[in-house]
Design a protein around this motif. Structure first.
Motif, PDB file in Angstrom:
ATOM      1  N   ARG A   1      -7.534   2.437  -2.672  1.00 21.24           N
ATOM      2  CA  ARG A   1      -8.013   2.939  -1.950  1.00 21.24           C
ATOM      3  C   ARG A   1      -8.160   1.968  -0.496  1.00 21.24           C
ATOM      4  O   ARG A   1      -8.913   1.784   0.061  1.00 21.24           O
ATOM      5  CB  ARG A   1      -8.992   4.607  -1.251  1.00 21.24           C
ATOM      6  CG  ARG A   1      -8.325   5.720  -2.773  1.00 21.24           C
ATOM      7  CD  ARG A   1      -9.483   7.162  -2.481  1.00 21.24           C
ATOM      8  NE  ARG A   1     -10.381   6.458  -2.322  1.00 21.24           N
ATOM      9  CZ  ARG A   1     -11.321   7.666  -3.462  1.00 21.24           C
ATOM     10  NH1 ARG A   1     -11.354   9.364  -3.760  1.00 21.24           N
ATOM     11  NH2 ARG A   1     -12.901   7.124  -2.679  1.00 21.24           N
ATOM     12  N   ARG A   2      -7.612   2.023   1.005  1.00 16.27           N
ATOM     13  CA  ARG A   2      -8.190   1.724   2.103  1.00 16.27           C
ATOM     14  C   ARG A   2      -9.485   2.314   2.979  1.00 16.27           C
ATOM     15  O   ARG A   2      -9.337   3.694   2.552  1.00 16.27           O
ATOM     16  CB  ARG A   2      -6.936   2.250   2.795  1.00 16.27           C
ATOM     17  CG  ARG A   2      -5.291   0.865   3.065  1.00 16.27           C
ATOM     18  CD  ARG A   2      -4.959   1.237   3.178  1.00 16.27           C
ATOM     19  NE  ARG A   2      -5.387   0.473   5.254  1.00 16.27           N
ATOM     20  CZ  ARG A   2      -4.387  -0.499   5.748  1.00 16.27           C
ATOM     21  NH1 ARG A   2      -3.496  -1.425   5.154  1.00 16.27           N
ATOM     22  NH2 ARG A   2      -4.926  -0.833   6.395  1.00 16.27           N
TER      23      ARG A   2
ATOM     24  N   ARG B   1      -1.988   4.099   1.987  1.00 11.39           N
ATOM     25  CA  ARG B   1      -3.384   3.919   1.963  1.00 11.39           C
ATOM     26  C   ARG B   1      -3.956   3.283   0.555  1.00 11.39           C
ATOM     27  O   ARG B   1      -5.370   2.883  -0.062  1.00 11.39           O
ATOM     28  CB  ARG B   1      -3.350   6.065   1.659  1.00 11.39           C
ATOM     29  CG  ARG B   1      -3.624   5.872   3.195  1.00 11.39           C
ATOM     30  CD  ARG B   1      -3.938   7.292   3.603  1.00 11.39           C
ATOM     31  NE  ARG B   1      -5.046   7.740   2.697  1.00 11.39           N
ATOM     32  CZ  ARG B   1      -6.096   8.666   2.228  1.00 11.39           C
ATOM     33  NH1 ARG B   1      -5.814  10.285   2.968  1.00 11.39           N
ATOM     34  NH2 ARG B   1      -7.452   8.631   1.759  1.00 11.39           N
ATOM     35  N   TYR B   2      -2.876   3.841  -0.506  1.00 12.57           N
ATOM     36  CA  TYR B   2      -3.551   3.725  -2.064  1.00 12.57           C
ATOM     37  C   TYR B   2      -2.480   2.709  -2.408  1.00 12.57           C
ATOM     38  O   TYR B   2      -1.508   2.043  -2.328  1.00 12.57           O
ATOM     39  CB  TYR B   2      -2.812   4.662  -3.436  1.00 12.57           C
ATOM     40  CG  TYR B   2      -3.599   5.857  -2.256  1.00 12.57           C
ATOM     41  CD1 TYR B   2      -4.723   6.193  -2.924  1.00 12.57           C
ATOM     42  CD2 TYR B   2      -2.779   6.246  -1.639  1.00 12.57           C
ATOM     43  CE1 TYR B   2      -5.017   7.630  -2.439  1.00 12.57           C
ATOM     44  CE2 TYR B   2      -2.680   7.819  -0.947  1.00 12.57           C
ATOM     45  CZ  TYR B   2      -4.398   8.110  -1.666  1.00 12.57           C
ATOM     46  OH  TYR B   2      -4.923   9.355  -1.106  1.00 12.57           O
TER      47      TYR B   2
ATOM     48  N   ASP C   1      -9.932   5.223   4.837  1.00 14.62           N
ATOM     49  CA  ASP C   1      -9.055   6.309   5.347  1.00 14.62           C
ATOM     50  C   ASP C   1      -9.483   7.401   4.652  1.00 14.62           C
ATOM     51  O   ASP C   1     -10.524   7.740   3.768  1.00 14.62           O
ATOM     52  CB  ASP C   1      -7.413   5.773   4.850  1.00 14.62           C
ATOM     53  CG  ASP C   1      -7.070   4.848   5.238  1.00 14.62           C
ATOM     54  OD1 ASP C   1      -7.825   4.309   5.993  1.00 14.62           O
ATOM     55  OD2 ASP C   1      -5.973   4.227   4.779  1.00 14.62           O
TER      56      ASP C   1
ATOM     57  N   TRP D   1       1.151  -1.220   0.092  1.00 14.87           N
ATOM     58  CA  TRP D   1      -0.078   0.289   0.144  1.00 14.87           C
ATOM     59  C   TRP D   1       1.245   1.366   0.004  1.00 14.87           C
ATOM     60  O   TRP D   1       1.423   1.228   0.797  1.00 14.87           O
ATOM     61  CB  TRP D   1      -0.697  -0.174   0.897  1.00 14.87           C
ATOM     62  CG  TRP D   1      -2.103  -0.813   1.030  1.00 14.87           C
ATOM     63  CD1 TRP D   1      -1.479  -2.380   1.529  1.00 14.87           C
ATOM     64  CD2 TRP D   1      -3.342  -0.621   0.638  1.00 14.87           C
ATOM     65  NE1 TRP D   1      -2.577  -3.009   1.230  1.00 14.87           N
ATOM     66  CE2 TRP D   1      -3.606  -2.571   0.661  1.00 14.87           C
ATOM     67  CE3 TRP D   1      -3.927   0.405  -0.147  1.00 14.87           C
ATOM     68  CZ2 TRP D   1      -5.524  -2.587   0.055  1.00 14.87           C
ATOM     69  CZ3 TRP D   1      -5.547  -0.165  -0.132  1.00 14.87           C
ATOM     70  CH2 TRP D   1      -5.729  -1.477  -0.512  1.00 14.87           C
TER      71      TRP D   1
END
Length: 442
Positions: A438-439, A423-424, A442, A419
């Motif tokens: 995306r997570r 996040r991505y 978040d 990630w």
């Protein structure tokens, strides 16, 4: 806002008008920047002669300027490069009123809000014109000469020169009068305030030219008429065209949002992509208006569009020039590197988080729980494929990538180390079909 400013004096030093034109008026016409004006021959003579003082106004009706304002900023710079003296007016008083829109009354912002926007817009204007040298620009604020005027003085000394019959014939006023909403006296009076600006600047700075967007023509000519009536003097006015796309749609909109000059409201990545995606039918006109490329250079790019449209050379030139002008060369290079990395031509881990966040606004996106964010789930959720069976075939055929790495296991969730910025995930099908995961949460 100040942290987003790009101080780029080197750009000002390298900007030049095109000396293949007889004078600046002829260049403005070639660039498509003349939509309407007062007597053309007199204005051309004035611009071809000794230095004059001219002004353009920017109302603080938002925290940032946008692409429509950029047309005016670059026009100011072109005229300054021809030897004339610019006044950049940010309307601390007119911003409290707002010029009439085609429909509906404007929301009146508080004086504190408008004062903050004045400072922000003044900061945004400064990098585009030179405040040094013999024809240095000056910044002015119309609140300085209006806040002390009483209502009686305003009506006796200024209002008496305006005829209601003329005022109601102004295009926007007439539209509003014929609408269900009508128009308030507040917005109806806006043209008097703008007319007063021209009179004040004529008296204090010998300013003899005002220009702005052609949708402001009624307000601009209110000023020329006021100067004529009060001072018995002839002054000039110029209206630049409202930029539209070749299909007639409004220019400067992306997914319903204005293309702002502030990096926080419109990221350099989004800004660059906007210019890069200009249609072949529009790109040459954009180069004329938004860059300082010469006629010879633009003609050469026009031939490229005609003969080798697949090269996108004109679009890449446009995107580089305008993004560098607004956000600086370093930011532009980062955007280009990030764009290449997203499609497998660079190190994707080096893309900073703001750029990934901006990319997620431009690309298909899905929010997934990291416990279930397998490649199959990612491909389906982002719309890169239509079903899980198609996703599995894509993986089997070697066409699925996560962060530019080909994957052969489509069922196992991506590990935490994959990630980006925690996040991505960048998911790709084949060479060109890209999406962002995306997570969730978040």
């Amino acid at each position: 806002m100040e942290k987003n400013l790009v101080e780029n004096p080197a750009a000002l030093e390298t900007q030049r008008n095109d000396d293949s034109f007889e004078n600046i008026w002829q260049e403005l016409k070639w660039r498509g920047l003349v939509h309407v004006s007062t007597e053309e021959s007199a204005l051309e003579e004035a611009l071809a002669g000794d230095p004059i003082t001219y002004y353009c106004g920017f109302d603080p009706t938002a925290a940032s300027l946008h692409l429509g304002h950029l047309v005016q900023l670059l026009t100011m710079r072109r005229i300054q490069l021809a030897g004339h003296r610019p006044l950049a007016l940010v309307g601390g008083s007119t911003g409290l009123i707002g010029d009439p829109r085609e429909s509906g009354e404007r929301v009146l912002n508080t004086p504190e809000t408008v004062a903050g926007w004045v400072r922000s817009i003044q900061d945004q204007v400064r990098p585009y014109i030179s405040f040094e040298g013999e024809n240095a620009a000056q910044m002015v604020n119309n609140l300085d000469w209006t806040q002390g005027i009483s209502a009686i003085e305003f009506l006796r000394d200024i209002g008496k020169y305006f005829r209601v019959g003329t005022m109601i014939k102004k295009d926007l006023v007439a539209k509003r009068l014929n609408s269900d909403e009508g128009i308030s006296y507040t917005e109806f009076s806006y043209q008097i305030l703008q007319g007063l600006d021209y009179l004040q600047l004529y008296r204090e700075y010998d300013c003899t030219l005002q220009f702005g967007g052609s949708d402001q023509w009624g307000n601009i000519t209110a000023g020329t008429e006021l100067v004529r009536r009060v001072e018995n003097a002839q002054v000039h006015a110029l209206g630049t065209p409202l930029i539209t796309n070749s299909d007639g749609t409004k220019f400067g909109k992306s997914e319903g949002n204005a293309i702002w000059l502030d990096a926080e409201l419109c990221s350099p990545y989004t800004f660059y992509q906007f210019w890069l995606n200009q249609a072949d039918a529009d790109v040459i006109e954009r180069l004329k208006v938004f860059t300082f490329r010469s006629r010879e250079e633009i003609d050469a790019l026009a031939r490229e569009v005609e003969e080798r449209p697949f090269s996108r050379e004109a679009q890449r030139t446009l995107a580089w020039d305008v993004t560098t002008l607004v956000h600086g060369e370093e930011a532009t290079r980062k955007v280009i590197a990030a764009s290449e990395a997203l499609f497998g031509k660079g190190e994707i881990a080096e893309i900073d988080e703001p750029t990934l966040r901006a990319a997620s606004a431009e690309l298909p996106v899905a929010d997934l729980d990291p416990q279930s964010a397998s490649v199959v789930e990612a491909l389906v959720s982002t719309g890169l494929v239509s079903s899980k069976s198609e996703a599995r075939r894509t993986v089997k055929d070697g066409g699925a990538y996560v962060n530019n790495t080909k994957v052969d296991d489509g069922e196992t969730p991506a590990g935490s180390e994959l990630w980006l910025h925690g996040r991505y995930l960048v998911v790709r099908r084949g060479k060109k079909n890209l999406a962002i995961v995306r997570r969730n949460g978040d």
